[in-house]
Scaffold this motif. Structure first.
Motif, PDB file in Angstrom:
ATOM      1  N   ARG A  48       0.874  -1.177   0.000  1.00  0.00           N
ATOM      2  CA  ARG A  48       0.000   0.000   0.000  1.00  0.00           C
ATOM      3  C   ARG A  48       0.907   1.222   0.000  1.00  0.00           C
ATOM      4  O   ARG A  48       1.864   1.274   0.784  1.00  0.00           O
ATOM      5  CB  ARG A  48      -0.906   0.014   1.240  1.00  0.00           C
ATOM      6  N   ARG A  51       0.583   3.390   3.625  1.00  0.00           N
ATOM      7  CA  ARG A  51       0.397   2.793   4.956  1.00  0.00           C
ATOM      8  C   ARG A  51       0.840   1.338   4.918  1.00  0.00           C
ATOM      9  O   ARG A  51       1.005   0.766   3.836  1.00  0.00           O
ATOM     10  CB  ARG A  51      -1.083   2.893   5.374  1.00  0.00           C
ATOM     11  N   LEU A  53       0.535  -2.765   5.278  1.00  0.00           N
ATOM     12  CA  LEU A  53      -0.481  -3.750   4.929  1.00  0.00           C
ATOM     13  C   LEU A  53      -1.073  -4.259   6.247  1.00  0.00           C
ATOM     14  O   LEU A  53      -0.328  -4.742   7.103  1.00  0.00           O
ATOM     15  CB  LEU A  53       0.197  -4.886   4.164  1.00  0.00           C
ATOM     16  N   ASP A 124      -6.613  -5.709   5.115  1.00  0.00           N
ATOM     17  CA  ASP A 124      -6.182  -6.083   3.755  1.00  0.00           C
ATOM     18  C   ASP A 124      -6.080  -7.596   3.600  1.00  0.00           C
ATOM     19  O   ASP A 124      -6.373  -8.138   2.534  1.00  0.00           O
ATOM     20  CB  ASP A 124      -4.808  -5.467   3.448  1.00  0.00           C
ATOM     21  N   ARG A 152     -11.216  -5.752   3.157  1.00  0.00           N
ATOM     22  CA  ARG A 152     -11.500  -4.671   2.208  1.00  0.00           C
ATOM     23  C   ARG A 152     -11.756  -5.293   0.835  1.00  0.00           C
ATOM     24  O   ARG A 152     -11.232  -6.380   0.550  1.00  0.00           O
ATOM     25  CB  ARG A 152     -10.304  -3.717   2.118  1.00  0.00           C
TER      26      ARG A 152
END
Ligand SMILES: C[S@@+](CC[C@H](N)C(=O)[O-])C[C@H]1O[C@@H](n2cnc3c(N)ncnc32)[C@H](O)[C@@H]1O
Length: 248
Positions: A48, A51, A53, A124, A152
């Motif tokens: 990501r 940020r 994971l 995630d 997500r």
């Protein structure tokens, strides 16, 4: 096979098996190998940009899979749950440097309760190593639905686990081989106490209300909405599979 939904989490690792869990290496080296595969698979997922994971781990035990994950990539933030204090205490020791770095939070909770605490579409990856096969069938179904909810869109369930063969005769043959291996390994070191416990544990894994066979497990995940649900590695019962929550 019982498919009655249940919220009941069992505690199968509270006795000698949990206290001397390192013995697993002796009787089932394939379990530790599967943990590495879980780490390697998660390492291959895209980062990501802004940020870490965010990963939720089910049944971290003494931290074997957790360590494989943390060592596989530096940008992971893990919350790991286990409902067995004996196992978690060992994980706290084994993972102390990662806990101190704030990269992993170890929580005493059963999988279903831990997942229910999480907001919808908030993680995630949900990962697990050799834990989900221990669940009662109805409980496992609920856990799978909760995993789908908390992921997500585009998120992934990565599970390295003991998935029974769909061919009954071949599955029985492998189970008999496994039992024979337990006898050899524990007799060689005179640990008949542990032999007894692991054989009892094997009976639990093999019982109709626990046995997690691959075909029905994949069908269940697809019914819930995971797409694709696919196998990446299989050697006997030892399996690495992923199930994706479709991107929005
Ligand atoms: C075979 S051990 C695997 C541990 C670890 N993942 C590894 O890779 O070595 C299974 C773990 O799952 C935990 N467990 C079993 N049922 C659970 C549940 N309902 N919720 C949370 N943890 C559970 C057990 O306490 C145990 O620590």
């Amino acid at each position: 096979m019982s498919t009655i939904p249940t919220d009941r989490a069992e505690r199968l690792f509270s006795g000698p098996i949990g206290a001397e869990y390192e013995m697993l290496k002796l009787i089932c080296p394939a379990a530790a190998a599967i943990s590495l595969r879980v780490g390697e698979f998660v390492a291959s997922l895209p980062a990501r940009p802004t940020r870490p994971l965010e990963l939720f781990e089910i049944g971290c035990g003494t931290g074997i899979t957790t360590q494989a994950l943390l060592e596989a990539r530096p940008d992971l933030a893990i919350t790991a749950v286990d409902n067995e204090p004996t196992m978690l205490a060992q994980a706290r020791g084994n993972l102390s440097r990662f806990v101190d770095q704030g990269r992993v939070r170890l929580v005493e909770a059963d999988a279903l309760s831990g997942l229910r605490e999480l907001p919808t579409e908030s993680v995630d990856v949900v990962a697990s190593g050799y834990a989900v096969h221990n669940f009662l069938n109805g409980y496992r179904d609920r856990v799978l639905s909760e995993i789908f909810r908390v992921l997500r869109p585009g998120g992934l369930f990565v599970n390295g686990d003991r998935y029974g063969l769909d061919d009954d005769a071949e599955h029985t043959r492998l189970t008999q081989e496994e039992a024979r291996h337990y006898f050899k390994a524990f007799s060689a070191i005179g640990r008949y106490d542990l032999l007894e416990q692991w054989i009892i544990h094997l009976f639990s894994d093999e019982s109709a209300d626990h046995l997690m066979r691959l075909g029905p497990a994949l069908t269940k995940m697809r019914d819930i909405g995971f797409d694709p649900a696919e196998v990446h590695f299989r050697d006997g019962v030892n399996t690495l599979l992923t199930a994706a929550k479709p991107a929005a």
